[in-house]
Design a protein around this motif. Structure first.
Motif, PDB file in Angstrom:
ATOM      1  N   ALA A   1      17.194  -0.602  27.214  1.00 15.11           N
ATOM      2  CA  ALA A   1      17.015  -1.754  26.470  1.00 15.11           C
ATOM      3  C   ALA A   1      16.619  -1.525  25.146  1.00 15.11           C
ATOM      4  CB  ALA A   1      15.910  -2.612  27.236  1.00 15.11           C
ATOM      5  N   ASN A   2      15.999  -0.597  24.722  1.00 16.92           N
ATOM      6  CA  ASN A   2      15.800  -0.018  23.347  1.00 16.92           C
ATOM      7  C   ASN A   2      15.640   1.178  23.056  1.00 16.92           C
ATOM      8  OD1 ASN A   2      12.728   0.286  23.852  1.00 16.92           O
ATOM      9  ND2 ASN A   2      12.957  -1.965  24.346  1.00 16.92           N
ATOM     10  N   ALA A   3      15.232   1.825  21.712  1.00 19.35           N
ATOM     11  CA  ALA A   3      15.031   2.924  21.288  1.00 19.35           C
ATOM     12  C   ALA A   3      13.721   3.833  21.878  1.00 19.35           C
ATOM     13  CB  ALA A   3      15.284   3.346  20.025  1.00 19.35           C
ATOM     14  N   ASN A   4      12.768   2.827  22.338  1.00 15.62           N
ATOM     15  CA  ASN A   4      11.551   3.233  22.740  1.00 15.62           C
ATOM     16  C   ASN A   4      11.628   3.998  24.321  1.00 15.62           C
ATOM     17  OD1 ASN A   4      10.360   1.969  20.922  1.00 15.62           O
ATOM     18  ND2 ASN A   4       9.923   0.192  21.966  1.00 15.62           N
ATOM     19  N   ALA A   5      12.797   3.573  24.939  1.00  8.79           N
ATOM     20  CA  ALA A   5      13.012   4.459  26.137  1.00  8.79           C
ATOM     21  C   ALA A   5      13.803   5.647  26.152  1.00  8.79           C
ATOM     22  CB  ALA A   5      13.795   3.369  26.778  1.00  8.79           C
ATOM     23  N   LEU A   6      14.079   5.982  24.700  1.00  7.78           N
ATOM     24  CA  LEU A   6      14.724   7.334  24.750  1.00  7.78           C
ATOM     25  C   LEU A   6      13.863   8.619  25.114  1.00  7.78           C
ATOM     26  CD1 LEU A   6      16.049   7.516  20.809  1.00  7.78           C
ATOM     27  CD2 LEU A   6      17.287   7.894  22.861  1.00  7.78           C
ATOM     28  N   GLY A   7      12.390   8.663  25.124  1.00 11.55           N
ATOM     29  CA  GLY A   7      11.738   9.697  25.494  1.00 11.55           C
ATOM     30  C   GLY A   7      11.548   9.802  26.915  1.00 11.55           C
ATOM     31  N   ASP A   8      11.953   8.815  27.594  1.00 16.10           N
ATOM     32  CA  ASP A   8      11.966   8.583  29.079  1.00 16.10           C
ATOM     33  C   ASP A   8      13.301   9.372  29.840  1.00 16.10           C
ATOM     34  OD1 ASP A   8       9.910   7.033  28.947  1.00 16.10           O
ATOM     35  OD2 ASP A   8      10.865   5.353  29.459  1.00 16.10           O
ATOM     36  N   TRP A   9      14.282   9.639  28.934  1.00 17.80           N
ATOM     37  CA  TRP A   9      15.511  10.237  29.558  1.00 17.80           C
ATOM     38  C   TRP A   9      16.012  11.428  28.583  1.00 17.80           C
ATOM     39  CZ3 TRP A   9      16.941   8.154  33.981  1.00 17.80           C
ATOM     40  CH2 TRP A   9      16.303   7.018  34.349  1.00 17.80           C
ATOM     41  N   ALA A  10      15.682  11.481  27.438  1.00 18.39           N
ATOM     42  CA  ALA A  10      15.822  12.722  26.574  1.00 18.39           C
ATOM     43  C   ALA A  10      14.711  13.511  26.158  1.00 18.39           C
ATOM     44  CB  ALA A  10      16.866  12.309  25.347  1.00 18.39           C
ATOM     45  N   ARG A  11      14.709  14.570  25.816  1.00 16.26           N
ATOM     46  CA  ARG A  11      13.734  15.778  25.318  1.00 16.26           C
ATOM     47  C   ARG A  11      14.347  16.282  24.073  1.00 16.26           C
ATOM     48  NH1 ARG A  11      14.311  21.020  26.460  1.00 16.26           N
ATOM     49  NH2 ARG A  11      16.027  21.304  28.137  1.00 16.26           N
ATOM     50  N   ASP A  12      13.153  16.776  23.189  1.00 21.03           N
ATOM     51  CA  ASP A  12      13.327  17.259  21.871  1.00 21.03           C
ATOM     52  C   ASP A  12      14.307  16.468  21.052  1.00 21.03           C
ATOM     53  OD1 ASP A  12      12.149  19.556  22.784  1.00 21.03           O
ATOM     54  OD2 ASP A  12      13.702  20.797  23.604  1.00 21.03           O
ATOM     55  N   ILE A  13      14.135  15.241  20.899  1.00 19.02           N
ATOM     56  CA  ILE A  13      14.766  14.267  20.331  1.00 19.02           C
ATOM     57  C   ILE A  13      14.762  14.538  18.956  1.00 19.02           C
ATOM     58  CG2 ILE A  13      15.248  11.738  19.740  1.00 19.02           C
ATOM     59  CD1 ILE A  13      13.624  11.274  22.303  1.00 19.02           C
ATOM     60  N   PRO A  14      15.976  14.691  18.205  1.00 17.77           N
ATOM     61  CA  PRO A  14      16.198  15.295  16.878  1.00 17.77           C
ATOM     62  C   PRO A  14      15.979  13.916  16.113  1.00 17.77           C
ATOM     63  CG  PRO A  14      18.392  15.262  17.776  1.00 17.77           C
ATOM     64  CD  PRO A  14      17.304  14.925  18.790  1.00 17.77           C
ATOM     65  N   GLU A  15      15.666  14.114  14.569  1.00 17.22           N
ATOM     66  CA  GLU A  15      15.324  13.245  13.704  1.00 17.22           C
ATOM     67  C   GLU A  15      16.841  12.482  13.523  1.00 17.22           C
ATOM     68  OE1 GLU A  15      12.631  12.096  12.918  1.00 17.22           O
ATOM     69  OE2 GLU A  15      13.777  10.626  11.373  1.00 17.22           O
ATOM     70  N   SER A  16      17.840  13.095  13.568  1.00 19.79           N
ATOM     71  CA  SER A  16      19.168  12.499  13.525  1.00 19.79           C
ATOM     72  C   SER A  16      19.424  11.649  14.847  1.00 19.79           C
ATOM     73  CB  SER A  16      20.195  13.407  13.657  1.00 19.79           C
ATOM     74  OG  SER A  16      20.257  14.036  15.067  1.00 19.79           O
ATOM     75  N   ALA A  17      18.884  11.516  15.730  1.00 17.60           N
ATOM     76  CA  ALA A  17      18.736  10.588  16.772  1.00 17.60           C
ATOM     77  C   ALA A  17      18.261   9.198  16.455  1.00 17.60           C
ATOM     78  CB  ALA A  17      18.483  11.030  18.207  1.00 17.60           C
ATOM     79  N   ARG A  18      16.924   9.499  15.823  1.00 16.30           N
ATOM     80  CA  ARG A  18      16.137   8.301  15.230  1.00 16.30           C
ATOM     81  C   ARG A  18      17.025   7.559  14.379  1.00 16.30           C
ATOM     82  NH1 ARG A  18      12.468   8.038  19.425  1.00 16.30           N
ATOM     83  NH2 ARG A  18      11.592  10.068  19.754  1.00 16.30           N
ATOM     84  N   LYS A  19      17.520   8.279  13.586  1.00 15.95           N
ATOM     85  CA  LYS A  19      18.059   7.627  12.254  1.00 15.95           C
ATOM     86  C   LYS A  19      19.300   6.718  12.745  1.00 15.95           C
ATOM     87  CE  LYS A  19      17.619  11.350   8.585  1.00 15.95           C
ATOM     88  NZ  LYS A  19      18.142  12.226   8.143  1.00 15.95           N
ATOM     89  N   VAL A  20      20.241   7.415  13.570  1.00 10.97           N
ATOM     90  CA  VAL A  20      21.495   6.445  14.132  1.00 10.97           C
ATOM     91  C   VAL A  20      20.916   5.428  15.117  1.00 10.97           C
ATOM     92  CG1 VAL A  20      23.383   8.386  13.744  1.00 10.97           C
ATOM     93  CG2 VAL A  20      22.011   8.064  15.994  1.00 10.97           C
ATOM     94  N   ALA A  21      19.772   5.679  15.787  1.00 10.44           N
ATOM     95  CA  ALA A  21      19.308   4.499  16.671  1.00 10.44           C
ATOM     96  C   ALA A  21      18.801   3.195  15.818  1.00 10.44           C
ATOM     97  CB  ALA A  21      18.278   5.041  17.774  1.00 10.44           C
ATOM     98  N   THR A  22      18.165   3.780  14.767  1.00 12.65           N
ATOM     99  CA  THR A  22      17.552   2.732  13.834  1.00 12.65           C
ATOM    100  C   THR A  22      18.720   1.970  13.309  1.00 12.65           C
ATOM    101  OG1 THR A  22      15.888   4.184  13.435  1.00 12.65           O
ATOM    102  CG2 THR A  22      16.069   2.288  11.850  1.00 12.65           C
ATOM    103  N   ALA A  23      19.974   2.723  12.890  1.00 12.62           N
ATOM    104  CA  ALA A  23      21.046   2.151  12.095  1.00 12.62           C
ATOM    105  C   ALA A  23      21.897   1.133  12.927  1.00 12.62           C
ATOM    106  CB  ALA A  23      21.826   3.174  11.488  1.00 12.62           C
ATOM    107  N   PHE A  24      22.238   1.679  14.093  1.00 10.19           N
ATOM    108  CA  PHE A  24      23.111   1.125  14.987  1.00 10.19           C
ATOM    109  C   PHE A  24      22.905   0.725  16.351  1.00 10.19           C
ATOM    110  CE2 PHE A  24      25.226   4.613  12.360  1.00 10.19           C
ATOM    111  CZ  PHE A  24      25.593   3.681  11.639  1.00 10.19           C
ATOM    112  N   TRP A  25      21.695   0.766  16.611  1.00  9.73           N
ATOM    113  CA  TRP A  25      21.106  -0.030  17.993  1.00  9.73           C
ATOM    114  C   TRP A  25      20.442  -1.256  18.011  1.00  9.73           C
ATOM    115  CZ3 TRP A  25      18.774   4.667  21.746  1.00  9.73           C
ATOM    116  CH2 TRP A  25      20.149   5.162  22.251  1.00  9.73           C
ATOM    117  N   PRO A  26      20.789  -2.141  18.633  1.00  5.61           N
ATOM    118  CA  PRO A  26      21.631  -2.411  19.822  1.00  5.61           C
ATOM    119  C   PRO A  26      22.936  -2.343  18.968  1.00  5.61           C
ATOM    120  CG  PRO A  26      20.185  -4.264  19.507  1.00  5.61           C
ATOM    121  CD  PRO A  26      19.647  -3.559  18.726  1.00  5.61           C
ATOM    122  N   GLY A  27      23.739  -1.515  19.687  1.00 11.15           N
ATOM    123  CA  GLY A  27      25.446  -1.748  19.377  1.00 11.15           C
ATOM    124  C   GLY A  27      26.240  -0.754  19.963  1.00 11.15           C
TER     125      GLY A  27
END
Ligand code: TXA
Ligand code: MG
Length: 326
Positions: free
Chosen positions: A58-84
């Protein structure tokens, strides 16, 4: 909450499949936290078990439930393009079942924009894991569905389908691999390479042969059952006449308005790449059932704006004319 959404969330919680709309294409969903439910997706699609499915959240807050060692790049694109219409590949969290990842140690995550997908994810968060594993709702290798009727045509009347109308984007999400250091574009889509570069501060590389397995990246995919041929600009009319002279019924997907032609079916597609993508799969489905021997597609220019459309057309041509399981 509307009854059908509550019913759909209850079905997911019970380990059943539900098809639902996203802004890209319709998905065939199951509870991402229930391996038996996810197995039903593979059985219904006829999909090989080693092909991973995307987990919708539903949103980027759930990233940590499914992924680990989340890079800064993931936060950047999630902020820019999610939801999408963007899927990102990350190292998977411990809990993610191999049935979801096809046995790989990465997981694909996407936060869809479609209001009905969002509503379903939120409803399912109240009754279950809140994460929906979903590939496109089509038989393996076939054209993705962009309407509820397309899904019904693939799976028949027994599947529960939430009808959210025709999908806005019309082709599958952009897939960006951020699990291996440098960003790699695994599948082009509505979020373009240039848009990703702007958010990341570096241009994503193209996939190489070491890239993880993605069925949407197989050479033959997204394909109609009728043989499909791409013709260069200017060569369309000649090829139609050649095929017609050989006794073939030809269905044409042309760019721009209709012209006098020996084709038995003529479909004019929009000249703008976004509108073209929106209509592409509906056009391929209707040409596929038009009774033609060959589908002839007038190739769009090799410009960046057409990268995602050209990718799908090339794969459609390579996989066309085959049975349900290429
Ligand atoms: O727009 C979309 O992405 C749609 C909607 C329903 O969200 N979904 C979709 O799913 O197109 P599917 O399974 O038809 O295509 C997803 C692609 C597949 O090629 C799959 O192999 C790849 O994503 N994928 C999923 N997880 C992956 C992973 N961990 N590594 C590499 N590729 C992955
Ligand atoms: Mg698919």
């Amino acid at each position: 909450m509307p009854d059908n959404l509550a019913a759909a969330a209850a079905r997911l919680a019970a380990g059943e499949l539900v098809a639902f709309p996203t802004e890209t294409v319709y998905g065939l969903g199951a509870d991402a936290a229930n391996p038996n439910a996810v197995a039903k997706i593979f059985a219904a699609k006829g999909r090989p078990a080693d092909h991973p499915v995307i987990v919708h959240i539903a949103n980027a807050n759930a990233l940590g439930d499914w992924a680990r060692d989340i890079p800064e790049s993931a936060r950047k694109v999630a902020t820019a393009f999610w939801p999408g219409p963007l899927t990102i590949i990350l190292e998977k969290a411990e809990r993610v079942s191999p049935s979801v990842t096809g046995g790989q140690d990465s997981v694909g995550l996407r936060c869809p924009l479609h209001p009905m997908a969002q509503a379903l994810l939120n409803a399912f968060a109240k009754t279950g894991s809140g994460a929906i594993a979903a590939p496109s709702a089509n038989k393996f290798g076939h054209v993705s569905p962009t309407t509820a009727q397309h899904v019904r045509d693939e799976f028949g009347p027994d599947l529960m389908i939430l009808d959210g109308g025709a999908c806005d984007v019309g082709i599958e999400s952009t897939i960006l691999d951020l699990s291996r250091g440098t960003p790699v574009l695994l599948r082009p889509g509505a979020i373009t390479r240039e848009q990703l570069a702007e958010a990341l501060g570096e241009m994503p590389r193209s996939r190489d042969d070491e890239a993880p397995r993605a069925s949407g990246t197989l050479a033959a995919h997204y394909a109609p059952r009728t043989p499909l041929e791409l013709t260069g600009e200017g060569a369309l009319e000649l090829r139609v006449r050649e095929l017609a002279a050989a006794g073939k019924r030809v269905a044409v997907l042309a760019r721009g308005p209709g012209r006098a032609s020996a084709a038995s079916h003529w479909q004019s597609a929009p000249e703008n790449s976004t509108a073209y993508a929106h209509d592409l799969y509906a056009h391929l489905r209707s040409l596929d059932t038009s009774g033609a021997d060959v589908i002839l597609v007038e190739a769009p220019p090799p410009d960046v704006a057409w990268e995602a459309v050209n990718d799908r057309l090339t794969r459609a041509a390579q996989g066309s004319g085959e049975s349900d399981e290429p």
